[in-house]
Motif scaffolding. Sequence first.
Motif, PDB file in Angstrom:
ATOM      1  N   GLY A  31     -21.020 -14.141  65.003  1.00 43.84           N
ATOM      2  CA  GLY A  31     -22.260 -13.785  64.328  1.00 43.84           C
ATOM      3  C   GLY A  31     -23.476 -13.913  65.246  1.00 43.84           C
ATOM      4  N   ILE A  32     -24.666 -13.597  64.697  1.00 46.24           N
ATOM      5  CA  ILE A  32     -25.907 -13.605  65.489  1.00 46.24           C
ATOM      6  C   ILE A  32     -26.997 -14.351  64.713  1.00 46.24           C
ATOM      7  N   LYS A  33     -27.705 -15.196  65.414  1.00 46.25           N
ATOM      8  CA  LYS A  33     -28.825 -15.905  64.790  1.00 46.25           C
ATOM      9  C   LYS A  33     -29.935 -14.914  64.437  1.00 46.25           C
ATOM     10  N   PRO A  34     -30.662 -15.138  63.343  1.00 40.45           N
ATOM     11  CA  PRO A  34     -31.726 -14.210  62.932  1.00 40.45           C
ATOM     12  C   PRO A  34     -32.767 -13.980  64.013  1.00 40.45           C
ATOM     13  N   GLU A  35     -33.137 -15.036  64.757  1.00 43.41           N
ATOM     14  CA  GLU A  35     -34.171 -14.886  65.785  1.00 43.41           C
ATOM     15  C   GLU A  35     -33.702 -14.062  66.981  1.00 43.41           C
ATOM     16  N   ASN A  36     -32.375 -13.874  67.110  1.00 45.32           N
ATOM     17  CA  ASN A  36     -31.854 -13.091  68.237  1.00 45.32           C
ATOM     18  C   ASN A  36     -31.673 -11.613  67.919  1.00 45.32           C
ATOM     19  N   THR A  73     -33.793  -9.408  67.046  1.00 43.73           N
ATOM     20  CA  THR A  73     -34.859  -8.532  67.549  1.00 43.73           C
ATOM     21  C   THR A  73     -34.847  -8.392  69.072  1.00 43.73           C
ATOM     22  N   LYS A  74     -34.136  -9.250  69.775  1.00 41.09           N
ATOM     23  CA  LYS A  74     -34.129  -9.186  71.241  1.00 41.09           C
ATOM     24  C   LYS A  74     -32.741  -8.986  71.836  1.00 41.09           C
ATOM     25  N   ILE A  75     -31.773  -8.669  70.978  1.00 45.13           N
ATOM     26  CA  ILE A  75     -30.407  -8.567  71.475  1.00 45.13           C
ATOM     27  C   ILE A  75     -30.205  -7.367  72.394  1.00 45.13           C
ATOM     28  N   PHE A  76     -31.073  -6.336  72.258  1.00 47.95           N
ATOM     29  CA  PHE A  76     -30.965  -5.154  73.112  1.00 47.95           C
ATOM     30  C   PHE A  76     -31.893  -5.210  74.320  1.00 47.95           C
ATOM     31  N   SER A 119     -28.045   0.044  66.358  1.00 42.18           N
ATOM     32  CA  SER A 119     -28.609  -1.062  65.579  1.00 42.18           C
ATOM     33  C   SER A 119     -27.537  -2.098  65.298  1.00 42.18           C
ATOM     34  N   VAL A 120     -27.985  -3.282  64.816  1.00 39.75           N
ATOM     35  CA  VAL A 120     -27.056  -4.368  64.535  1.00 39.75           C
ATOM     36  C   VAL A 120     -27.467  -5.078  63.261  1.00 39.75           C
ATOM     37  N   VAL A 121     -26.471  -5.549  62.505  1.00 45.63           N
ATOM     38  CA  VAL A 121     -26.702  -6.342  61.297  1.00 45.63           C
ATOM     39  C   VAL A 121     -25.771  -7.547  61.346  1.00 45.63           C
ATOM     40  N   SER A 122     -26.323  -8.738  61.046  1.00 49.44           N
ATOM     41  CA  SER A 122     -25.505  -9.948  60.974  1.00 49.44           C
ATOM     42  C   SER A 122     -26.112 -10.893  59.956  1.00 49.44           C
ATOM     43  N   ASP A 123     -25.246 -11.529  59.149  1.00 49.81           N
ATOM     44  CA  ASP A 123     -25.723 -12.481  58.144  1.00 49.81           C
ATOM     45  C   ASP A 123     -25.941 -13.866  58.704  1.00 49.81           C
TER      46      ASP A 123
END
Length: 465
Positions: A401-406, A408-411, A441-445
């Motif tokens: 999974g991915i942290k919410p703060e990441n 916006t900067k994962i790309f 795009s990416v989505v993670s809970d």
Amino acid sequence: MTHILSSVPLGRTSENQIPVKRMLGDLRCLGRQDSFALHDSLAALTKRFETDSCCFAVVIWDKPGEPLAIVSRDILAQELTRPFACDLYKHRPVEAFLKMCNNPVLRINSTETIEKAVTITLSRPAQYRYEPVLVQSEDTWFLLDTHDLLVQQCEVLSASIEEVNLQQQEILAAQLESELLHKQLVTASRDAGRAEVATGVLHNVGNVLNSVNVSAAVMSRTLQESKLSNLGKALAMIRENEADLGTFFTSDERGQRLPGYLAKLCEILVAEQTNVVEELRLMERSIDHIRQIVQMQQSYARSTCIFESVRPADIMEDALRVNLISFDRHNVKVQREFQEIGLVSLDKHKVLQILINLVSNAKNACKLNPLNERCIVARILSFEINGIHKIRLQIADNGAGIKPENLTKIFSNGFTTRKDGHGFGLHSSANAAREMGGTLSVVSDGPGLGAVFTLDIPHQKERSS
């Protein structure tokens, strides 16, 4: 009419499935031989063998049509040397002799392959296994010595050695070409002076080179473990006994076991060849993708797209194949949810470059899960928005999974959460998507809940000619 065929050396061929009729064309016909009917005496049949040293068998006809029996020199001698057999049967009709020896007739169509003919011939009972067989070609019957079939099969197997050696040379050439392309890629990246582009390209080539290395390793292991050396030993054994092959195959224990061994060896060599050819095909596709990546890097300033007609499912399967070995090693299961979509016009290599990165990242994200809980879902669907047809390609995983703060900067260039990561893959993938007019795009809970990466690309309609 009975056609008697002699045992002469056959021309070597590289085909694995040649028909028996090709073999008949290479044999020398000794001319016409008299047929024998049931009412002819056994003494007349015996005289034929005594007066004609080249005649190895005769065929018995009672009336026009298919033959009834084959009597070979060996089976006749074997039966008449029994106590009192000569006195009892020699002057009686052939019919009495046939009832005594009960010699069956094996018929083979000339269109059968040599391999199939040998298998059928050797499946007979042991006492008749090396007796001659009848081959029918159109309206003509040919009498064929079993040993000729065995020698021809050995020649075909021997010729396959040259084919495998040629394939090995092709493998080495493909590896050299791959190395050359990689060197050209590094040189071009340095000359360009743009570190972002160069590192992105190297990252993508590294992913594809994994597939090339896997194919090369599989082919190398196949050739190293090949049974070709055993074929050479078998051929040497036949050459040592070529002066009396009949005795060798009927009396020598090694000769009796050799035909069955050769038949099994043929199946193994054909399987090895099929495996090598398939790996070569996969390697060619990977090398072609590397070539396209190099060309894209060399022409980066133009940011052009090269569209071609492809099936989205084929591109997705190629991306999954690059990571196939890793899936098996890490016990990652792949689930496919593909909408049936025909040919669409896409930039195949840019899409493949993006999907390879997404699949590789999804695999790494799953590695922290228990072995039986690692899963990736690959989805393909089409949709329309504001009159624009688009293709959606998704890679979902149940991994870290991915942290919410990441999110916006994962790309962003250089951003990564992996210790061994470089942060170039997703950045270059997002750039490639924009160059095609699409989005990534990416989505993670959240952490531990997996992630879904979505690539949306406008569907370029086919141009009318």
